[in-house]
Design a protein around this motif. Structure first.
Motif, mmCIF file in Angstrom:
data_model
loop_
_atom_site.group_PDB
_atom_site.id
_atom_site.type_symbol
_atom_site.label_atom_id
_atom_site.label_comp_id
_atom_site.label_asym_id
_atom_site.label_seq_id
_atom_site.Cartn_x
_atom_site.Cartn_y
_atom_site.Cartn_z
ATOM 1 N N ARG A 51 -36.184 29.129 -2.501
ATOM 2 C CA ARG A 51 -37.051 29.690 -1.655
ATOM 3 C C ARG A 51 -38.170 29.798 -2.402
ATOM 4 N NH1 ARG A 51 -34.125 34.655 -2.289
ATOM 5 N NH2 ARG A 51 -31.969 33.803 -2.064
ATOM 6 N N ALA A 52 -38.208 29.617 -3.690
ATOM 7 C CA ALA A 52 -39.510 29.761 -4.577
ATOM 8 C C ALA A 52 -40.270 28.285 -4.432
ATOM 9 C CB ALA A 52 -39.269 29.816 -5.867
ATOM 10 N N GLY A 53 -39.922 27.607 -3.555
ATOM 11 C CA GLY A 53 -40.665 26.197 -3.311
ATOM 12 C C GLY A 53 -40.263 25.263 -4.167
ATOM 13 N N TRP A 54 -39.273 25.278 -4.951
ATOM 14 C CA TRP A 54 -38.808 24.019 -5.980
ATOM 15 C C TRP A 54 -38.043 22.947 -5.283
ATOM 16 C CZ3 TRP A 54 -33.555 23.009 -7.910
ATOM 17 C CH2 TRP A 54 -33.780 22.256 -8.898
ATOM 18 N N ASN A 55 -38.455 21.801 -5.433
ATOM 19 C CA ASN A 55 -37.751 20.620 -4.918
ATOM 20 C C ASN A 55 -36.816 20.198 -5.743
ATOM 21 O OD1 ASN A 55 -37.100 18.402 -3.331
ATOM 22 N ND2 ASN A 55 -39.255 17.291 -3.483
ATOM 23 N N SER A 56 -35.437 20.151 -5.387
ATOM 24 C CA SER A 56 -34.419 19.967 -6.061
ATOM 25 C C SER A 56 -34.234 18.282 -6.441
ATOM 26 C CB SER A 56 -33.048 20.309 -5.208
ATOM 27 O OG SER A 56 -32.862 19.686 -4.086
ATOM 28 N N GLN A 57 -34.749 17.458 -5.760
ATOM 29 C CA GLN A 57 -34.686 15.969 -6.233
ATOM 30 C C GLN A 57 -35.128 15.682 -7.536
ATOM 31 O OE1 GLN A 57 -36.980 14.156 -3.136
ATOM 32 N NE2 GLN A 57 -38.480 13.597 -4.450
ATOM 33 N N TYR A 58 -35.790 16.607 -8.146
ATOM 34 C CA TYR A 58 -36.633 16.254 -9.374
ATOM 35 C C TYR A 58 -35.701 16.927 -10.611
ATOM 36 C CZ TYR A 58 -40.373 14.503 -6.782
ATOM 37 O OH TYR A 58 -41.142 13.854 -5.886
#
Length: 59
Positions: A51-58
């Motif tokens: 929700r905070a806009g963090w991209n999980s692929q990294y």
């Protein structure tokens, strides 16, 4: 004078997520209920990260 560590909210959540997942993994052979509880907490933090806009692929 005391200087606070200037980590972002996302960094703190990532560290907490990693810590919970590690604990859940290590305790799983001994206590399934506690491991499941820790996994649920980690999933909630993961949802908050998304929700905070963090991209999980990294991660």
């Amino acid at each position: 004078m005391f200087w606070r560590n200037k980590r972002s909210h996302i960094d703190r959540l990532k560290e907490k997520y990693q810590s919970l997942m590690k604990k859940a993994f290590l305790i799983a052979p001994k206590n399934k209920k506690k491991s499941d509880y820790l996994n649920r907490q980690a999933r909630r933090i993961f949802q908050e990260l998304k929700r905070a806009g963090w991209n999980s692929q990294y991660f």
